[in-house]
Design a protein around this motif. Structure first.
Motif, PDB file in Angstrom:
ATOM      1  N   UNK A   1     -24.138   1.862 -35.400  1.00  0.00           N
ATOM      2  CA  UNK A   1     -22.622   1.608 -35.770  1.00  0.00           C
ATOM      3  C   UNK A   1     -22.172   0.336 -35.083  1.00  0.00           C
ATOM      4  N   UNK A   2     -22.412  -0.779 -36.068  1.00  0.00           N
ATOM      5  CA  UNK A   2     -21.997  -1.969 -35.589  1.00  0.00           C
ATOM      6  C   UNK A   2     -20.334  -2.189 -36.042  1.00  0.00           C
ATOM      7  N   UNK A   3     -19.549  -2.554 -35.279  1.00  0.00           N
ATOM      8  CA  UNK A   3     -18.239  -2.539 -35.765  1.00  0.00           C
ATOM      9  C   UNK A   3     -17.713  -4.240 -35.852  1.00  0.00           C
ATOM     10  N   UNK A   4     -16.827  -4.556 -36.844  1.00  0.00           N
ATOM     11  CA  UNK A   4     -16.157  -5.757 -37.072  1.00  0.00           C
ATOM     12  C   UNK A   4     -14.840  -5.716 -36.958  1.00  0.00           C
ATOM     13  N   UNK A   5     -14.156  -5.550 -35.788  1.00  0.00           N
ATOM     14  CA  UNK A   5     -12.453  -5.403 -35.640  1.00  0.00           C
ATOM     15  C   UNK A   5     -11.887  -6.778 -35.883  1.00  0.00           C
ATOM     16  N   UNK A   6     -12.667  -7.826 -35.441  1.00  0.00           N
ATOM     17  CA  UNK A   6     -11.959  -9.006 -35.264  1.00  0.00           C
ATOM     18  C   UNK A   6     -11.901  -9.654 -33.712  1.00  0.00           C
TER      19      UNK A   6
ATOM     20  N   UNK B   1     -10.519   0.062 -37.716  1.00  0.00           N
ATOM     21  CA  UNK B   1      -9.392  -0.900 -36.818  1.00  0.00           C
ATOM     22  C   UNK B   1      -9.596  -1.987 -37.178  1.00  0.00           C
ATOM     23  N   UNK B   2      -8.382  -2.674 -37.565  1.00  0.00           N
ATOM     24  CA  UNK B   2      -8.327  -4.146 -37.827  1.00  0.00           C
ATOM     25  C   UNK B   2      -7.518  -4.886 -36.788  1.00  0.00           C
ATOM     26  N   UNK B   3      -8.216  -5.727 -35.995  1.00  0.00           N
ATOM     27  CA  UNK B   3      -7.525  -6.261 -34.707  1.00  0.00           C
ATOM     28  C   UNK B   3      -7.199  -7.997 -34.844  1.00  0.00           C
ATOM     29  N   UNK B   4      -7.375  -8.273 -36.069  1.00  0.00           N
ATOM     30  CA  UNK B   4      -7.454  -9.760 -36.454  1.00  0.00           C
ATOM     31  C   UNK B   4      -6.072 -10.390 -36.069  1.00  0.00           C
ATOM     32  N   UNK B   5      -4.974  -9.663 -36.031  1.00  0.00           N
ATOM     33  CA  UNK B   5      -3.587 -10.293 -35.952  1.00  0.00           C
ATOM     34  C   UNK B   5      -3.214 -10.107 -34.454  1.00  0.00           C
ATOM     35  N   UNK B   6      -3.862  -9.524 -33.629  1.00  0.00           N
ATOM     36  CA  UNK B   6      -3.819  -9.044 -32.279  1.00  0.00           C
ATOM     37  C   UNK B   6      -4.241 -10.285 -31.060  1.00  0.00           C
ATOM     38  N   UNK B   7      -4.111 -11.397 -31.238  1.00  0.00           N
ATOM     39  CA  UNK B   7      -5.022 -12.102 -30.343  1.00  0.00           C
ATOM     40  C   UNK B   7      -4.086 -12.435 -29.001  1.00  0.00           C
ATOM     41  N   UNK B   8      -2.598 -11.964 -29.050  1.00  0.00           N
ATOM     42  CA  UNK B   8      -1.975 -12.114 -28.011  1.00  0.00           C
ATOM     43  C   UNK B   8      -2.089 -11.045 -26.897  1.00  0.00           C
ATOM     44  N   UNK B   9      -2.909 -10.062 -27.383  1.00  0.00           N
ATOM     45  CA  UNK B   9      -3.059  -9.021 -26.490  1.00  0.00           C
ATOM     46  C   UNK B   9      -4.598  -9.347 -25.603  1.00  0.00           C
ATOM     47  N   UNK B  10      -4.119  -9.317 -24.245  1.00  0.00           N
ATOM     48  CA  UNK B  10      -5.153  -9.902 -23.319  1.00  0.00           C
ATOM     49  C   UNK B  10      -6.536  -8.782 -23.252  1.00  0.00           C
ATOM     50  N   UNK B  11      -7.537  -9.479 -22.898  1.00  0.00           N
ATOM     51  CA  UNK B  11      -8.844  -8.604 -22.761  1.00  0.00           C
ATOM     52  C   UNK B  11      -8.656  -7.416 -21.914  1.00  0.00           C
ATOM     53  N   UNK B  12      -8.111  -7.564 -20.718  1.00  0.00           N
ATOM     54  CA  UNK B  12      -8.292  -6.557 -19.883  1.00  0.00           C
ATOM     55  C   UNK B  12      -7.323  -5.210 -20.384  1.00  0.00           C
ATOM     56  N   UNK B  13      -6.265  -5.698 -21.313  1.00  0.00           N
ATOM     57  CA  UNK B  13      -5.273  -4.744 -21.823  1.00  0.00           C
ATOM     58  C   UNK B  13      -5.960  -4.009 -23.116  1.00  0.00           C
ATOM     59  N   UNK B  14      -6.713  -4.948 -23.578  1.00  0.00           N
ATOM     60  CA  UNK B  14      -7.651  -4.218 -24.826  1.00  0.00           C
ATOM     61  C   UNK B  14      -8.779  -3.138 -24.420  1.00  0.00           C
TER      62      UNK B  14
END
Length: 443
Positions: free
Chosen positions: A297-302, A328-341
């Motif tokens: 299971x290799x994922x590429x969500x962005x 899941x497509x996460x490419x447009x969500x760069x504004x969300x911080x890593x700790x919140x992800x």
């Protein structure tokens, strides 16, 4: 004289009700009125309450009950406020109004300066105090938020000092009363003043004691709540920090696995070149299998961190025979911080895994987590099978967990993270499945 007193009493009750509407307006509540039975009946009761009036210096039980009920109905019917908040608002506002009016009345009564129009002075003074407080309400609210504990302590101290002064004055008056009885030393004006002071104690003491007890209880409850929130916050932050460090630690090994997976063609060529040596071929293949094991299971969500989270959770699902479906497509969500992800997705999936683990093996276990962009919102939907009973009350979840304090930490952590981005969490529960949906606005 009686007519003018009644008119002033009606004005006093009118100001009491009107002032509350003004306060609610300052607080940002929206007033609603419809030509329906409950609105009309409430209006009739308010008119009746105004006609009955509100006296000065004394507050009879019937008056207090009418005041409580009037404010409660205004909150409940006109402003759609919940029952608990309506009761608290009605009790606090009514008592404060009574205390302010009563204090002014008795202060004027026993003051050295003789005032002819005591009722008029009391009404004008209390109106000025309330209107000034309403005008500066926002500023006073900010002061209260910043210094509420200091205000509680100051008010409690002040009221206790007043009580001590009242007790000392009463004790001195008892000595003077003894002088009057034994020595027949009667002074009419002094007796009049003493009776007024006694009336002051009788009428104001219960409110003073009640308010000081409310203040002390408020301090105690706020301290408990603050300490509990602090411990809870520390626990959530510690958990998030541990998760974050763990995912960063496995990132390097995951990258190595990805490289092996993508370089599979090169490995095939190497195997062909070793086709004449079966022993070497088998050894080479075994080495590849060891490296590729677990990379199914290799994922590429962005987002690298999210890919790692999904990969780790997929391994847990495989170990527990849970069908794990991801889109899941996460490419447009760069504004969300890593700790919140980490907080959002780890807790969503952890809760789903926990629910699935309570299902018998003969029932299908599945988790489906998908995301999409809809009308300016990033929407994440996590659905899982379940059999355990879940109770949802006031957006809080109650399950069969024994630890009541730690229960709901995952949900609270998700809410805390999405709140930073003006997002919201919606929960839907049925007999066989549980659905958590997150909406986060995307610019």
């Amino acid at each position: 004289m009686l007519v003018s007193t009644y008119i002033l009493a009606v004005l006093n009750m009118t100001i009491f009700i009107v002032s509350f509407f003004m306060i609610m307006n300052k607080k940002g509540y929206v007033y609603q009125y419809k030509f329906e039975c409950r609105y009309i009946l409430t209006s009739i009761f308010l008119i009746f309450t105004i006609i009955m009036g509100l006296g000065f210096g004394t507050a009879y039980l019937q008056e207090i009950l009418r005041m409580f009920l009037a404010i409660y109905l205004i909150c409940k019917i006109f402003y759609k406020i919940n029952t608990r908040k309506s009761i608290v608002s009605s009790v606090i506002y009514s008592l404060v109004y009574i205390l302010v009016g009563g204090s002014i009345f008795w202060f004027v009564q026993i003051s050295i300066i003789k005032v002819d129009y005591i009722l008029e002075t009391t009404l004008i003074s209390s109106t000025i105090i309330f209107m000034t407080s309403i005008y500066f309400y926002n500023r006073l609210e900010n002061i209260y938020k910043d210094k509420k504990y200091y205000l509680y302590i100051a008010l409690t101290t002040l009221i206790n000092l007043l009580i001590i002064l009242f007790i000392n004055k009463s004790f001195a008056d008892i000595g003077d009363l003894y002088e009057m009885v034994v020595k027949n030393n009667v002074d009419f004006y002094y007796v009049s003043d003493m009776l007024k002071f006694s009336a002051t104690i009788k009428e104001t003491f219960p409110y003073l004691l009640f308010i000081v007890n409310i203040l002390l209880i408020s301090i105690f409850l706020n301290s408990i709540k603050s300490e509990k929130e602090k411990v809870k916050s520390e626990f959530v932050n510690e958990k998030l920090d541990m998760q974050y460090k763990y995912y960063i630690m496995v990132k390097d090994s995951q990258e190595k696995m990805r490289q092996v997976y993508h370089d599979m063609n090169n490995h095939m060529e190497n195997i062909k070149s070793l086709k004449n040596s079966s022993e070497d071929v088998n050894k080479y293949i075994n080495n590849i299998e060891d490296e590729v094991k677990g990379t199914k299971n290799i994922y590429n969500t962005g987002n690298v961190l999210l890919d790692i989270i999904l990969h780790e959770k997929s391994k847990v699902c495989m170990e527990n025979n849970i069908d794990f479906n991801v889109g899941i497509d996460f490419r447009k969500c760069d504004f969300i911080e890593m700790i919140d992800i980490s907080s959002i997705f780890s807790n969503l999936i952890d809760n789903a895994i926990e629910a699935c683990n309570k299902i018998d093996d003969n029932i299908e276990k599945y988790i489906t987590i998908k995301s999409t962009f809809i009308k300016g919102y990033y929407v994440v939907r996590c659905e899982n099978s379940k059999t355990n009973k879940v109770i949802i009350k006031n957006s809080k979840i109650f399950t069969s967990k024994k630890d009541k304090f730690l229960h709901g930490i995952g949900i609270d952590s998700i809410k805390s993270s999405i709140k930073k981005y003006n997002g919201e969490l919606k929960i839907k529960d049925s007999e066989s499945k549980f659905i958590a949906t997150i909406h986060i606005p995307v610019e």
